[in-house]
Design a protein around this motif. Structure first.
Motif, short mmCIF file in Angstrom:
data_model
loop_
_atom_site.label_atom_id
_atom_site.label_comp_id
_atom_site.label_asym_id
_atom_site.label_seq_id
_atom_site.Cartn_x
_atom_site.Cartn_y
_atom_site.Cartn_z
N ILE A 63 51.36 42.60 98.70
CA ILE A 63 50.72 42.36 99.99
C ILE A 63 51.46 41.30 100.78
CG2 ILE A 63 48.65 41.41 101.10
CD1 ILE A 63 47.05 42.71 98.73
N PHE A 64 51.70 40.14 100.16
CA PHE A 64 52.24 39.01 100.91
C PHE A 64 53.76 39.04 101.03
CE2 PHE A 64 48.18 37.20 99.15
CZ PHE A 64 47.49 37.28 100.35
N LYS A 65 54.46 39.33 99.95
CA LYS A 65 55.92 39.40 100.02
C LYS A 65 56.41 40.78 100.43
CE LYS A 65 58.37 37.08 96.96
NZ LYS A 65 58.86 36.57 95.64
N MET A 107 52.72 44.84 102.66
CA MET A 107 51.85 46.02 102.68
C MET A 107 50.56 45.68 103.43
SD MET A 107 53.44 48.40 101.08
CE MET A 107 54.65 48.70 99.76
N ASP A 108 50.05 46.65 104.17
CA ASP A 108 48.74 46.46 104.79
C ASP A 108 47.62 46.63 103.77
OD1 ASP A 108 49.70 46.03 107.40
OD2 ASP A 108 49.87 48.19 107.74
N TYR A 109 47.72 47.73 102.99
CA TYR A 109 46.63 48.06 102.07
C TYR A 109 47.19 48.62 100.76
CZ TYR A 109 44.35 47.95 106.61
OH TYR A 109 43.93 47.55 107.85
N LEU A 110 46.49 48.31 99.68
CA LEU A 110 46.78 48.87 98.36
C LEU A 110 45.53 49.59 97.86
CD1 LEU A 110 48.40 45.74 96.61
CD2 LEU A 110 49.53 47.42 98.09
N TYR A 111 45.73 50.55 96.97
CA TYR A 111 44.59 51.18 96.30
C TYR A 111 43.82 50.14 95.48
CZ TYR A 111 46.33 56.07 96.71
OH TYR A 111 46.72 57.30 97.14
N ASP A 112 42.50 50.10 95.62
CA ASP A 112 41.69 49.30 94.70
C ASP A 112 41.23 50.24 93.58
OD1 ASP A 112 40.28 47.34 93.45
OD2 ASP A 112 39.01 46.83 95.15
N GLU A 171 40.56 40.83 99.77
CA GLU A 171 39.62 41.95 99.86
C GLU A 171 39.95 42.87 101.03
OE1 GLU A 171 36.73 42.50 102.09
OE2 GLU A 171 37.56 41.03 103.48
N HIS A 172 40.45 42.33 102.12
CA HIS A 172 40.75 43.16 103.29
C HIS A 172 41.89 44.14 103.03
CE1 HIS A 172 41.08 44.48 107.40
NE2 HIS A 172 42.34 44.14 107.43
N HIS A 173 42.70 43.88 102.03
CA HIS A 173 43.89 44.70 101.77
C HIS A 173 43.67 45.75 100.68
CE1 HIS A 173 46.38 42.03 104.23
NE2 HIS A 173 45.74 41.02 103.68
N LEU A 174 42.47 45.84 100.13
CA LEU A 174 42.24 46.75 99.00
C LEU A 174 41.38 47.93 99.42
CD1 LEU A 174 41.64 44.14 96.15
CD2 LEU A 174 43.76 45.34 96.77
N LEU A 175 42.05 49.03 99.70
CA LEU A 175 41.39 50.25 100.16
C LEU A 175 40.55 50.86 99.06
CD1 LEU A 175 42.66 53.15 102.25
CD2 LEU A 175 42.27 53.64 99.84
N MET A 204 31.15 47.42 101.32
CA MET A 204 31.19 46.14 100.60
C MET A 204 32.26 45.19 101.13
SD MET A 204 31.11 45.53 96.50
CE MET A 204 30.15 44.18 95.84
N THR A 205 33.34 45.72 101.69
CA THR A 205 34.44 44.87 102.13
C THR A 205 34.86 45.23 103.55
OG1 THR A 205 36.32 46.26 101.45
CG2 THR A 205 35.27 44.90 99.75
N THR A 206 35.84 44.50 104.07
CA THR A 206 36.40 44.79 105.39
C THR A 206 37.56 45.78 105.31
OG1 THR A 206 37.98 42.96 105.31
CG2 THR A 206 35.80 42.46 106.17
N ALA A 207 37.92 46.20 104.10
CA ALA A 207 39.06 47.10 103.91
C ALA A 207 38.71 48.52 104.32
CB ALA A 207 39.50 47.07 102.45
N PRO A 208 39.72 49.35 104.57
CA PRO A 208 39.46 50.76 104.86
C PRO A 208 38.82 51.47 103.67
CG PRO A 208 41.71 50.17 105.46
CD PRO A 208 41.15 49.03 104.66
N VAL A 209 38.18 52.59 103.97
CA VAL A 209 37.65 53.47 102.93
C VAL A 209 38.26 54.85 103.15
CG1 VAL A 209 35.60 54.14 104.25
CG2 VAL A 209 35.56 54.25 101.75
N MET A 210 38.45 55.59 102.07
CA MET A 210 39.11 56.89 102.15
C MET A 210 38.29 57.95 101.42
SD MET A 210 43.00 57.84 100.95
CE MET A 210 42.73 57.76 99.16
N ILE A 211 38.24 59.16 101.99
CA ILE A 211 37.70 60.30 101.26
C ILE A 211 38.75 61.39 101.20
CG2 ILE A 211 35.34 59.75 101.95
CD1 ILE A 211 35.43 62.31 103.70
N TYR A 212 38.60 62.27 100.22
CA TYR A 212 39.54 63.38 100.01
C TYR A 212 38.88 64.67 100.47
CZ TYR A 212 43.08 66.13 97.44
OH TYR A 212 44.10 66.99 97.09
N PHE A 213 39.61 65.49 101.20
CA PHE A 213 39.02 66.70 101.76
C PHE A 213 38.28 67.50 100.68
CE2 PHE A 213 42.29 68.91 99.65
CZ PHE A 213 42.13 70.29 99.80
N GLY A 214 37.10 67.97 101.02
CA GLY A 214 36.26 68.68 100.06
C GLY A 214 35.29 67.77 99.33
N GLN A 215 35.57 66.49 99.28
CA GLN A 215 34.65 65.53 98.65
C GLN A 215 33.30 65.56 99.35
OE1 GLN A 215 36.19 61.50 98.48
NE2 GLN A 215 34.16 60.60 98.21
#
Length: 589
Positions: A328-330, A333-338, A370-374, A407-418
């Protein structure tokens, strides 16, 4: 700012209406979706879920088994292709797109440009994959622009390693196809003229997962070869390291740092690839297996991207929590998978043997990032929630989805069909059910009922499937519009575990707020039991919210039920009766 909601779609499966689902089936037998299936109507329906970004997976031209020689595209060898449609993570040409996805394979890049335009017109941004760790074993890069060079074109193949080689080599040894096991036969036993148990590669290259064998194992990523980033075979680095202080510097400082230094050839090639797609209109990238590549490369790559597009979305697959802050810092990256902490813990709870007590602990441990963990519950690598091997019931994902989204300020993702409870029961060919196949031509049955002969209106969904999609639509629209979800968080779970009768480890609660919106979130993960209790809102929160003595109306942001928050002697209480798998997102009116 509002939360980002990412819709992850496997591009070749989205619009396929063929229901044959023959194992190892060809395009003509099983069908394939096209770029053109993402019509304005389809994209508007995706956006109406509350989506802000769409991740198109499988766009880049990867190795596959279909004859496109009339378009000047070489055939791929099934001995080094997984499945018939091929893995999207075995890229064959980084400057072109998958010909399967075009109505006219001779115009596939133009058809993708048209999709970019349609996506933007409905108000969505789009990202595509970049796979930095490896490329297809038969990488060609035939579409590489004039003045640039494909991977490996100038490599010295007489040595294992050279700084500006793009690949690692095994001098004086030729590649051999793995020994097949467990009854596996490429293409399920069909014997085309080019399936002969051989693939010419001399000298052999290291395999994508790092195998240094000329004959990799069946479980190795034998369809790929590893990219050299200036990491010597002994693991030492052949480039200047990034000083620790740069973890606190912005992308402009990182850009200046690398501007004055020499970097390996592979770094430059991938940077040029990313800028090429940005110029075409892509809004960002999802990076596959990012932690297998030195963080210094990411500093170089991402700072160049951000100099061109400061708002580009950069999402990375990193599975080692000890490396999160580094990337994230070095790595900028904007976001990593949590994944390893939040997803894995929620999965255990959905499966019925985890406790909600673990979730606030995870949240506390990642408070600074927390903001960086999708957050996600499904993607192309993971089992479908409705699969019998996961939870066996898509309904069990509902409380976990509420938590993932709020729960957090990070993005959330869904997978098509979910959103319609896709269970991934098909035997597509390569691999096994529980995950929707990424290797073969296949239909996605529950999703196809929503596609409804390309009306994209859900007209063929069952009542239960329609209700599930409605739940996702309510939740995600609230997620992408709520101000409080970009504000403060505080746990109230452990306070209630200690002070509230009947509150238990199947339930989770917390509060989110900003100046103009205050929320109480309650989720019941138990699939069988309802619970009733007087949920308590601690003194500290009542004080922070500036609530005086009295009663306050709470309205559920999901389904509109009304509740009363009673504040007495500085303590808040609200009666909660929560059904199995039910959640409330209670907003103070």
């Amino acid at each position: 700012m509002k939360k980002k909601v990412v819709y992850h779609v496997f591009t070749r499966l989205f619009g396929n209406t063929n229901t044959t689902n023959k194992p190892w089936g060809t395009i003509s037998e099983n069908g394939v979706g096209k770029f053109s299936d993402f019509t304005a109507k389809a994209l508007k329906e995706i956006k109406s879920l509350g989506v802000t970004h769409i991740w198109y997976t499988g766009v880049l031209h990867h190795a596959l088994i279909h004859d496109y020689t009339e378009y000047g595209i070489s055939n791929d060898d099934p001995d080094v292709v997984k499945g018939r449609a091929g893995s999207p993570y075995a890229v064959k040409d980084y400057y072109n797109v998958n010909p399967d996805l075009a109505n006219d394979p001779g115009e596939c890049l133009e058809e993708f440009k048209a999709l970019i335009d349609r996506t933007h017109k409905v108000g969505l941004q789009l990202i595509i994959d970049i796979v930095p760790n490896h490329v297809a074993r038969n990488y060609e890069g035939k579409s590489t622009p004039e003045g640039y060079e494909p991977f490996g074109a100038s490599d010295d193949t007489s040595v294992v390693y050279a700084r500006n080689n793009n690949f690692y080599y095994i001098p004086n040894e030729a590649f051999q196809v793995p020994e097949w096991r467990d009854g596996y036969v490429p293409l399920g036993g069909e014997i085309p003229k080019y399936l002969d148990g051989k693939f010419v590669e001399n000298p052999a290259k290291w395999t994508g997962n790092g195998s240094r064998l000329a004959r990799p194992d069946f479980n190795d990523w034998y369809e790929t070869v590893k990219i050299n980033y200036g990491v010597r075979p002994d693991g030492s680095y052949d480039f200047e390291r990034l000083p620790e202080a740069y973890g606190n510097k912005d992308y402009k400082a990182h850009y200046q740092f690398w501007k004055e230094r020499s970097v390996p050839s592979s770094w430059i090639k991938f940077k040029d690839i990313a800028l090429f797609w940005l110029d075409m209109g892509v809004d960002g990238f999802r990076y596959d297996m990012a932690e297998m590549v030195p963080v210094e490369f990411w500093s170089y790559m991402n700072s160049h991207i951000k100099m061109k597009r400061p708002d580009a979305l950069l999402l990375a697959e990193v599975y080692n929590p000890n490396e999160y802050r580094n990337y994230i810092f070095k790595g900028k990256m904007d976001y990593l998978y949590d994944k390893v902490e939040m997803y894995d813990s929620l999965k255990q709870i959905m499966q019925g043997y985890g406790w909600t007590d673990h979730i606030p602990v995870i949240k506390r441990g990642t408070e600074d990032i927390e903001h960086h963990l999708l957050h996600f519950l499904e993607n192309h690598d993971e089992q479908r929630i409705a699969s019998p091997a996961f939870a066996g019931d898509a309904q069990k994902g509902k409380p976990a989805m509420v938590v993932s989204a709020t729960m957090t300020t990070a993005p959330v993702m869904i997978y098509f069909g979910q959103e319609v409870g896709e269970p991934a029961l098909e035997n597509a060919g390569f691999g096994s059910p529980t995950r929707t196949s990424i290797f073969d031509y296949i239909g996605v049955p529950h999703h196809q009922r929503w596609v409804n002969d390309k009306k994209f209106d859900g007209g063929a969904l069952s009542e239960e499937e329609g209700q599930l999609r409605d739940f996702y639509k309510r939740l995600l629209n609230f997620t992408s519009s709520s101000a409080a979800l970009m504000g403060h968080y505080q746990d109230i779970h452990f306070y209630n575990r200690e002070h509230t009768e009947y509150y238990n480890h199947h339930v989770l609660s917390y509060v989110r707020w900003c100046d103009r919106e205050k929320l109480i979130v309650v989720a019941n993960f138990d699939a069988n039991d309802w619970f009733g209790f007087e949920l308590q809102i601690p003194f500290e929160i009542i004080s922070k919210w500036g609530l005086s003595e009295g009663n306050y109306t709470l309205v559920d942001a999901l389904y509109g039920s009304r509740h009363v928050l009673k504040v007495k002697n500085g303590l808040g209480q609200v009666r909660i009766d929560v059904d199995p798998l039910q959640s409330f997102v209670l907003k103070i009116e």
